[in-house]
Design an enzyme around this catalytic site. Structure first.
Site, PDB file in Angstrom:
ATOM      1  N   ARG A 237       0.857  -1.178   0.000  1.00 40.49           N
ATOM      2  CA  ARG A 237       0.000   0.000   0.000  1.00 40.49           C
ATOM      3  C   ARG A 237       0.899   1.236   0.000  1.00 40.49           C
ATOM      4  O   ARG A 237       1.926   1.261   0.688  1.00 40.49           O
ATOM      5  CB  ARG A 237      -0.911   0.028   1.235  1.00 40.49           C
ATOM      6  CG  ARG A 237      -2.070  -0.981   1.195  1.00 40.49           C
ATOM      7  CD  ARG A 237      -3.086  -0.648   0.099  1.00 40.49           C
ATOM      8  NE  ARG A 237      -4.218  -1.562   0.041  1.00 40.49           N
ATOM      9  CZ  ARG A 237      -4.322  -2.607  -0.786  1.00 40.49           C
ATOM     10  NH1 ARG A 237      -3.341  -2.894  -1.629  1.00 40.49           N
ATOM     11  NH2 ARG A 237      -5.405  -3.361  -0.773  1.00 40.49           N
ATOM     12  N   HIS A 285      -1.247  -0.604 -10.013  1.00 42.53           N
ATOM     13  CA  HIS A 285      -1.814  -1.550  -9.033  1.00 42.53           C
ATOM     14  C   HIS A 285      -2.180  -2.888  -9.712  1.00 42.53           C
ATOM     15  O   HIS A 285      -3.326  -3.315  -9.673  1.00 42.53           O
ATOM     16  CB  HIS A 285      -3.067  -0.937  -8.354  1.00 42.53           C
ATOM     17  CG  HIS A 285      -3.375  -1.573  -7.022  1.00 42.53           C
ATOM     18  ND1 HIS A 285      -3.695  -0.865  -5.901  1.00 42.53           N
ATOM     19  CD2 HIS A 285      -3.421  -2.880  -6.640  1.00 42.53           C
ATOM     20  CE1 HIS A 285      -3.921  -1.682  -4.894  1.00 42.53           C
ATOM     21  NE2 HIS A 285      -3.759  -2.927  -5.314  1.00 42.53           N
TER      22      HIS A 285
HETATM   23  P1  NAP Z   1      -1.343 -11.194   5.615  1.00 44.24           P
HETATM   24  O1  NAP Z   1      -1.510 -12.649   5.289  1.00 44.24           O
HETATM   25  O2  NAP Z   1      -2.236 -10.567   6.604  1.00 44.24           O
HETATM   26  O3  NAP Z   1       0.191 -11.018   6.084  1.00 44.24           O
HETATM   27  C1  NAP Z   1       0.679  -9.825   6.575  1.00 44.24           C
HETATM   28  C2  NAP Z   1       2.145 -10.013   6.990  1.00 44.24           C
HETATM   29  O4  NAP Z   1       2.648  -8.754   7.428  1.00 44.24           O
HETATM   30  C3  NAP Z   1       2.302 -10.989   8.155  1.00 44.24           C
HETATM   31  O5  NAP Z   1       3.482 -11.746   8.018  1.00 44.24           O
HETATM   32  C4  NAP Z   1       2.446 -10.045   9.355  1.00 44.24           C
HETATM   33  O6  NAP Z   1       3.202 -10.565  10.435  1.00 44.24           O
HETATM   34  C5  NAP Z   1       3.204  -8.891   8.728  1.00 44.24           C
HETATM   35  N1  NAP Z   1       2.990  -7.666   9.496  1.00 44.24           N
HETATM   36  C6  NAP Z   1       1.829  -6.983   9.725  1.00 44.24           C
HETATM   37  N2  NAP Z   1       2.059  -5.910  10.500  1.00 44.24           N
HETATM   38  C7  NAP Z   1       3.390  -5.923  10.783  1.00 44.24           C
HETATM   39  C8  NAP Z   1       4.226  -5.080  11.547  1.00 44.24           C
HETATM   40  N3  NAP Z   1       3.759  -4.011  12.193  1.00 44.24           N
HETATM   41  N4  NAP Z   1       5.531  -5.395  11.647  1.00 44.24           N
HETATM   42  C9  NAP Z   1       6.032  -6.490  11.000  1.00 44.24           C
HETATM   43  N5  NAP Z   1       5.290  -7.336  10.250  1.00 44.24           N
HETATM   44  C10 NAP Z   1       3.980  -7.045  10.145  1.00 44.24           C
HETATM   45  O7  NAP Z   1      -1.418 -10.328   4.282  1.00 44.24           O
HETATM   46  P2  NAP Z   1      -1.196 -10.793   2.763  1.00 44.24           P
HETATM   47  O8  NAP Z   1      -2.378 -11.546   2.272  1.00 44.24           O
HETATM   48  O9  NAP Z   1       0.139 -11.426   2.646  1.00 44.24           O
HETATM   49  O10 NAP Z   1      -1.239  -9.370   2.008  1.00 44.24           O
HETATM   50  C11 NAP Z   1      -0.341  -8.313   2.317  1.00 44.24           C
HETATM   51  C12 NAP Z   1      -0.824  -7.028   1.670  1.00 44.24           C
HETATM   52  O11 NAP Z   1      -0.609  -7.074   0.263  1.00 44.24           O
HETATM   53  C13 NAP Z   1      -2.326  -6.762   1.790  1.00 44.24           C
HETATM   54  O12 NAP Z   1      -2.648  -6.213   3.045  1.00 44.24           O
HETATM   55  C14 NAP Z   1      -2.572  -5.788   0.651  1.00 44.24           C
HETATM   56  O13 NAP Z   1      -2.445  -4.469   1.125  1.00 44.24           O
HETATM   57  C15 NAP Z   1      -1.439  -6.075  -0.329  1.00 44.24           C
HETATM   58  N6  NAP Z   1      -1.949  -6.573  -1.626  1.00 44.24           N
HETATM   59  C16 NAP Z   1      -1.585  -5.903  -2.756  1.00 44.24           C
HETATM   60  C17 NAP Z   1      -2.024  -6.334  -4.007  1.00 44.24           C
HETATM   61  C18 NAP Z   1      -1.607  -5.640  -5.281  1.00 44.24           C
HETATM   62  O14 NAP Z   1      -2.089  -5.980  -6.371  1.00 44.24           O
HETATM   63  N7  NAP Z   1      -0.721  -4.658  -5.216  1.00 44.24           N
HETATM   64  C19 NAP Z   1      -2.839  -7.483  -4.104  1.00 44.24           C
HETATM   65  C20 NAP Z   1      -3.185  -8.143  -2.929  1.00 44.24           C
HETATM   66  C21 NAP Z   1      -2.734  -7.675  -1.694  1.00 44.24           C
HETATM   67  P3  NAP Z   1       2.717 -11.873  11.274  1.00 44.24           P
HETATM   68  O15 NAP Z   1       2.918 -13.035  10.327  1.00 44.24           O
HETATM   69  O16 NAP Z   1       3.626 -11.912  12.416  1.00 44.24           O
HETATM   70  O17 NAP Z   1       1.268 -11.636  11.602  1.00 44.24           O
END
Ligand code: NAP
Length: 322
Positions: A237, A285
């Site tokens: 993001r 995006h």
């Molecule tokens: P997720 O499964 O919720 O994983 C989030 C990861 O970030 C987890 O490993 C979490 O740690 C870590 N995290 C969260 N807050 C943190 C902090 N303060 N310090 C350190 N680590 C932290 O999310 P996801 O499905 O992988 O997706 C990630 C993001 O990708 C989404 O939220 C979205 O914004 C973005 N996204 C972008 C696109 C695009 O097309 N550009 C598409 C889809 C998603 P823990 O494992 O310890 O909980």
């Protein structure tokens, strides 16, 4: 008898009807295979008064929170998107939020992580610039194992991206909020872990959710910790990276290049200086677009399981914000 599930979205009419087709196709296929009750996904406006008051679950994409407040019995929403920061901020606490957790989305993001890492690893921005100058000059290519790729966020998307890069011989480091032990690569966590991954990454890939803790995380001070000549990819993001600090780090030559897929304001306004920055590649995006067919199956399966058993899929922890 059909069970009506509302689709609540602020996307365009065309997009809404494409989602309705994909969701109803998935529902039909699952229902036929299981010879059970038919789920029908309909626009919110097509629910009658009784259906509005009975609705416990809605399928949503960028919903207007006011629309959801009209459902007095709403218990949870199934998002069609993986990023749900707006809903986390704006939805009533009583409503649980299930993110889109589609394995296909993780595979598509892992492919993007590899594609744009190779783009930087093989110096494509430089060769493109040389072409515009009709300049013939080749450079040695480092081996992938000599390049450390740091992945911030080891969730559904980050872990798959890290594995893909590891399979392609890159040296991978990951960072998450909680301590993790994965056999394939080193995992760091906490503030010390962040400092270490920044200091060691030749290419940093951001795959964190946007929360109060991650907003502005990659600021001037942290960019300065990265090795000279390192590059950055933001697939998560926009507000996680301080754009001004990033532009300065690129202009003074501390960082080499940035690939940005996400922005504070999207679409990126035409007047934004980021568009014409020579060391920034802008993507609209598209690193991991949701696949309507596979995502619809995930959404419909989750709704069906709830209707049959009362069990919700994993939901967002509202205190952590993801
Ligand atoms: P997720 O499964 O919720 O994983 C989030 C990861 O970030 C987890 O490993 C979490 O740690 C870590 N995290 C969260 N807050 C943190 C902090 N303060 N310090 C350190 N680590 C932290 O999310 P996801 O499905 O992988 O997706 C990630 C993001 O990708 C989404 O939220 C979205 O914004 C973005 N996204 C972008 C696109 C695009 O097309 N550009 C598409 C889809 C998603 P823990 O494992 O310890 O909980």
């Amino acid at each position: 008898m059909s069970q009506f599930i509302p689709l609540i979205t602020s996307t365009s009419i065309t997009e809404q009807s494409a989602w309705l087709s994909a969701l109803n196709e998935a529902a039909k296929n699952i229902d036929e295979a299981q010879h059970e009750q038919i789920i029908k996904i309909v626009p919110f406006t097509e629910l009658n008064e009784a259906q509005v008051s009975e609705t416990e679950v809605a399928i949503v994409a960028n919903p207007n929170p006011e629309a959801l407040r009209q459902l007095p019995n709403l218990k949870w929403v199934q998002s069609l998107w993986a990023g749900v920061e707006h809903m986390v901020k704006n939805l009533d606490q009583s409503v649980s939020i299930a993110r889109m957790t589609d394995p296909q989305l993780a595979a598509t993001m892992a492919e993007a992580a590899l594609a744009w890492t190779l783009y930087l690893h093989r110096d494509m921005p430089l060769y493109r610039k040389q072409q515009t100058e009709r300049h013939w000059q080749g450079y040695d290519a480092p081996l992938p194992e000599q390049q450390t790729i740091g992945i911030l966020g080891l969730g559904l998307l980050g872990e798959k991206a890290a594995l893909k890069l590891k399979q392609n011989q890159f040296n991978v480091l990951g960072w998450s909020r909680s301590k993790k032990k994965l056999p394939e690569f080193n995992c760091l966590y906490g503030d010390d872990g962040l400092q270490e991954i920044l200091k060691r990454s030749n290419i940093l890939i951001i795959l964190l959710p946007l929360t109060d803790e991650t907003a502005g995380l990659i600021n001037e001070e942290r960019l300065q910790l990265m090795p000279k000549g390192a590059s950055l990819i933001n697939f998560a993001r926009g507000p996680i990276v301080d754009d001004t600090a990033l532009s300065e780090a690129l202009e003074c030559g501390h960082l080499k290049h940035a690939v940005l897929d996400v922005f504070e304001v999207e679409p990126l306004p035409v007047e934004s200086p980021l568009w014409s920055h020579p060391s920034i590649t802008i993507l609209p995006h598209i690193s991991a677009p949701t696949n309507k067919t596979t995502a619809s199956k995930v959404a419909v399966n989750n709704v069906r399981t709830y209707l049959k058993t009362g069990t919700l899929p994993p939901v967002v922890d509202r205190t952590k914000g993801y």
